[in-house]
Design a protein around this motif. Structure first.
Motif, mmCIF file in Angstrom:
data_model
loop_
_atom_site.group_PDB
_atom_site.id
_atom_site.type_symbol
_atom_site.label_atom_id
_atom_site.label_comp_id
_atom_site.label_asym_id
_atom_site.label_seq_id
_atom_site.Cartn_x
_atom_site.Cartn_y
_atom_site.Cartn_z
ATOM 1 N N THR A 266 0.776 -1.230 -0.149
ATOM 2 C CA THR A 266 -0.068 0.063 0.035
ATOM 3 C C THR A 266 0.626 1.346 0.001
ATOM 4 N N VAL A 267 0.358 2.253 -0.457
ATOM 5 C CA VAL A 267 1.236 3.274 -0.896
ATOM 6 C C VAL A 267 0.111 4.453 -0.854
ATOM 7 N N GLU A 268 0.731 5.873 -0.156
ATOM 8 C CA GLU A 268 -0.094 6.979 -0.091
ATOM 9 C C GLU A 268 0.408 8.044 -1.239
ATOM 10 N N VAL A 269 -0.513 8.363 -1.924
ATOM 11 C CA VAL A 269 -0.224 9.293 -3.142
ATOM 12 C C VAL A 269 -1.027 10.394 -3.281
ATOM 13 N N VAL A 270 -0.760 11.395 -4.207
ATOM 14 C CA VAL A 270 -1.543 12.496 -4.406
ATOM 15 C C VAL A 270 -1.847 12.446 -6.061
ATOM 16 N N VAL A 271 -3.036 12.754 -6.347
ATOM 17 C CA VAL A 271 -3.402 12.566 -7.885
ATOM 18 C C VAL A 271 -3.108 14.071 -8.423
ATOM 19 N N GLU A 272 -2.227 14.173 -9.428
ATOM 20 C CA GLU A 272 -1.710 15.204 -10.161
ATOM 21 C C GLU A 272 -2.647 15.665 -11.283
ATOM 22 N N ARG A 273 -2.831 14.507 -12.389
ATOM 23 C CA ARG A 273 -3.529 14.939 -13.445
ATOM 24 C C ARG A 273 -3.915 13.602 -14.238
ATOM 25 N N GLU A 274 -4.640 13.704 -15.184
ATOM 26 C CA GLU A 274 -5.010 12.603 -16.074
ATOM 27 C C GLU A 274 -4.223 12.526 -17.351
ATOM 28 N N GLU A 275 -3.550 11.586 -17.626
ATOM 29 C CA GLU A 275 -2.517 11.373 -18.651
ATOM 30 C C GLU A 275 -3.455 11.138 -19.890
ATOM 31 N N ALA A 276 -2.839 11.653 -21.183
ATOM 32 C CA ALA A 276 -3.596 11.539 -22.450
ATOM 33 C C ALA A 276 -3.503 10.096 -22.892
ATOM 34 N N GLU A 277 -2.454 9.358 -22.376
ATOM 35 C CA GLU A 277 -2.344 7.962 -23.061
ATOM 36 C C GLU A 277 -3.110 7.077 -22.207
ATOM 37 N N GLY A 278 -3.782 7.578 -21.051
ATOM 38 C CA GLY A 278 -4.682 6.814 -20.183
ATOM 39 C C GLY A 278 -4.052 6.775 -18.846
ATOM 40 N N GLY A 279 -4.986 6.700 -17.574
ATOM 41 C CA GLY A 279 -4.382 6.670 -16.487
ATOM 42 C C GLY A 279 -4.344 8.003 -15.592
ATOM 43 N N TYR A 280 -3.636 7.880 -14.396
ATOM 44 C CA TYR A 280 -3.430 9.196 -13.680
ATOM 45 C C TYR A 280 -2.242 9.262 -13.225
ATOM 46 N N LEU A 281 -1.555 10.428 -13.404
ATOM 47 C CA LEU A 281 -0.227 10.720 -12.975
ATOM 48 C C LEU A 281 -0.415 11.043 -11.439
ATOM 49 N N VAL A 282 0.107 10.225 -10.559
ATOM 50 C CA VAL A 282 0.191 10.547 -9.243
ATOM 51 C C VAL A 282 1.516 10.770 -8.661
ATOM 52 N N SER A 283 1.803 11.537 -7.560
ATOM 53 C CA SER A 283 3.036 11.675 -6.992
ATOM 54 C C SER A 283 2.992 11.170 -5.414
ATOM 55 N N TYR A 284 4.312 10.473 -5.234
ATOM 56 C CA TYR A 284 4.506 10.036 -3.979
ATOM 57 C C TYR A 284 5.018 11.040 -3.021
ATOM 58 N N ASP A 285 5.943 11.879 -3.820
ATOM 59 C CA ASP A 285 6.701 12.992 -3.210
ATOM 60 C C ASP A 285 5.789 14.075 -2.618
ATOM 61 N N LYS A 286 4.560 14.063 -3.286
ATOM 62 C CA LYS A 286 3.659 15.127 -2.830
ATOM 63 C C LYS A 286 3.058 14.720 -1.698
#
Length: 681
Positions: A174-194
């Protein structure tokens, strides 16, 4: 309304249920027609719509549903699948009359769910809410995470790499992340650092305000400094690593350090930290304590921080003192590292302390008594001692007798032989050697040692072994301007002076007679064991030509000689092999009183007019030879006149001649006689 709804419709509804674990996409034809069906369903559910409009819409929906069903059946047949809808269509056209309104409602529900999911994702992106997800897989670029949305989240791999370059998370974690944006190729770019920053940001702000230190792990080196993990990645400038500048920052990678947060930028997510501030505060605290107790003569324990050619800097507790190399040991050190190393804890004595400039001079050797104070008693002259060679120079070797006491074995005291060119031929650093004390000077801290004194002196028995007049044989070892050194045995050389090489020749350099390495015979002329001198001669093996000449000649002898060289005062004449005489210019006159030409290599008769055997000098004269000849001629003429031989004259004539002979002979008579003799010849 008894219209039959195809099973595929229910399947699509179930597939778009957000509570369902597995998600399946709709067919292409369904997705294309869904907007029309949704529009029809919207008109149907409107309160202002009339019954006629409802029927028209119902017919349109029925036609659309029929088209969807037929298209779906055709597509399934093309792919080799037999669907329930297709089978029903083959059996009876009545089965196609299903309730299109319920199907449109299912499609509308799907659109609402899609819109809700998109809104939820947009809300997560805007608010930067921390979401807990499960790692699905790890690729070469991303960590794929299930975050509860229809599409998966992608964490850039570099955000989750440890110090060894390995991902911190594996499948199932399990990992905690912050959703940044939806990618054009599909899926969501999320950030572990944030997500980390959001979690630890409050703590870091509190630590920065309170100036509380935090611990972190140095991850890597970057331009200008280091990256440190303090819950999030922070930047540690190179100037803030130590109190003094650090050349090699790579040594800190992988170590845990304590730092202070000095700058935060929440908007950019930047954190700058400092280790230097904590070190300076700790150093100042220690310095205050040290300064309060520091005084000259006190003994402290410190840590060696740095080494230089001239000494070592010792940390006394927030304050550095200089331990000069001359105060490290009573003996001689070539470099401080010979005694201490960086990091060593040593006891030192405070020699000087300038409180205003905060400068401290330290001593190490002062903790022990000066060994030179009683060196004379402990090292009496003539005593045999053993020591360790510290260093070797061109002029000798330094030998350590004890800590702080060392002596010099001069090169001349190493061996009785004069052949040794360099002390390194006999000893090297680290050798244990036996020596003899030759002299001790405590004031200058010097001890002279000898090694050859432990060996038998070959010069002591030399006088008995080689008495004066003894003939020896040796090898020419060296040639100099003043003579040749002949080695007669190991360590014993004799000198043949250039004047003792030949009786007859004037030798300018011994190389005219001898060659290096040549075996020669010589005679012992003198022995001086105390000065280690042995005088030899080569010419003495032959008789002295001067003695022979003086034995065979006397003053008045007329001898023949050859002019060797001339000078203003006369000419040097070779009158025998190796024997020269001098004919002064005043003696170079013929019988007529005219000067004789003294050309080099010309030969003349000379009369010995002077002899000095002690000074080996012979005086010669040409004039004396002429005078001697004149007297001889007169005597010869007189003798001839007295002789009756050849007298055919009358008695009167004889009587007259006889009477003339008996009287004195005149010069004219002698000239007439010589002329007549010449005419006869």
């Amino acid at each position: 309304m008894n219209s039959w709804i195809p099973e595929s419709a229910f399947t699509m509804v179930e597939n778009h249920n957000p509570d369902h674990n597995e998600s399946k996409p709709l067919t292409t034809e369904t997705e294309v027609l869904a907007p029309e069906a949704t529009a029809a369903h919207t008109d149907l559910s409107s309160e202002s719509t009339s019954t006629q409009q409802h029927e028209t819409a119902h017919e349109a929906s029925s036609d659309a549903a029929a088209q969807v069903t037929a298209s779906h059946a055709h597509e399934a047949a093309d792919h080799g699948h037999v669907a329930t809808v297709t089978a029903a269509a083959d059996e009876s056209d009545d089965d196609l009359n299903y309730d299109a309104a319920d199907f449109a409602a299912a499609l509308a529900n799907f659109d609402r769910e899609q819109a809700a999911e998109s809104a939820a994702a947009q809300n997560l992106t805007t608010e930067e809410v921390i979401v807990t997800g499960t790692v699905v897989k790890v690729t070469d670029k991303h960590v794929v995470v299930d975050i509860g949305l229809k599409s998966e989240g992608l964490i850039p791999l570099e955000q989750v790499l440890d110090i060894n370059g390995v991902s911190k998370f594996q499948t199932g974690d399990t990992v905690e992340v912050v959703v940044e944006r939806e990618e054009a190729e599909g899926g969501y770019l999320v950030s572990y650092d944030k997500a980390l920053r959001h979690k630890v940001w409050d703590k870091l702000e509190q630590a920065a305000n309170d100036k509380t230190p935090v611990k972190g792990m140095v991850l890597s080196r970057v331009k200008g400094g280091l990256t440190v993990d303090i819950g999030i990645k922070a930047f540690l400038p190179g100037s803030q690593v130590e109190v003094r500048p650090v050349r090699n920052l790579d040594g800190y990678i992988g170590t845990e350090i304590e730092v202070r947060v000095i700058k935060l930028n929440k908007k950019r997510g930047n954190v700058v930290i400092s280790r230097k501030e904590l070190l300076e505060e700790d150093q100042n605290a220690k310095k205050s304590v040290t300064l309060a107790t520091l005084e000259e003569g006190s003994v402290l324990t410190g840590t060696v921080k740095n080494l230089t050619d001239y000494g070592a800097f010792v940390d006394l507790g927030g304050l550095d003192g200089l331990l000069h190399i001359t105060d490290m040991s009573w003996g001689r050190l070539t470099h401080p590292r010979d005694l201490v190393n960086v990091g060593d804890e040593i006891q030192v004595m405070v020699l000087k302390f300038d409180k205003d400039k905060q400068r401290v001079s330290l001593g190490f050797k002062q903790l022990t008594p000066d060994p030179w104070l009683d060196a004379t008693e402990r090292y009496p002259i003539g005593a045999q001692v053993r020591g360790r060679v510290l260093s070797v120079t061109d002029y000798g070797a330094f030998v350590e007798l004890e800590q702080g006491i060392e002596g010099l074995v001069h090169v001349s005291e190493m061996t009785w032989s004069k052949r040794m060119k360099h002390p390194s031929k006999m000893v090297k650093p680290g050798d244990e050697v036996d020596t003899i004390i030759l002299s001790v000077n405590p004031n200058d801290r010097r001890i002279s040692l000898g090694m050859k004194q432990l060996q038998e002196n070959p010069w002591e028995q030399l006088e008995d072994k080689y008495p004066i007049g003894a003939i020896i044989e040796g090898r020419v070892r060296n040639l100099t301007d003043f003579g040749a050194f002949i080695e007669i045995e190991d360590g014993i050389d004799g000198l043949v002076h250039v004047s003792n090489l030949s009786w007859t020749k004037r030798i300018k350099h011994p190389s005219e007679v001898l060659k290096k390495g040549e075996k020669v015979r010589a005679i012992v002329l003198g022995v001086e064991p105390e000065n280690r001198r042995l005088s030899l001669g080569v010419k003495q093996l032959q008789p002295d030509v001067w003695d022979t000449f003086f034995a065979q000649h006397r003053v008045g002898d007329v001898i023949k000689g050859k002019i060797l060289r001339t000078a203003q005062f006369g000419a040097f004449v070779e009158i025998a092999e190796g024997v020269e005489g001098l004919c002064h210019v005043s003696e170079a006159i013929d019988a007529n009183g005219q000067p004789v030409a003294m050309d080099v290599d010309s030969e003349h008769e000379f009369k010995i007019v002077k002899m000095n055997q002690e000074e080996k000098k012979v005086g010669l004269s040409i004039r004396a030879v002429g005078e001697e000849a004149s007297r001889a001629e007169v005597e010869s003429y007189k003798e001839r006149e007295r002789s009756p031989k050849g007298n055919n004259n009358s008695g009167s004539s004889s009587s007259s001649s006889s009477s003339s002979s008996s009287s004195s002979t005149t010069l004219g008579d002698l000239i007439n006689w010589k002329r007549s003799e010449s005419e006869k010849d």
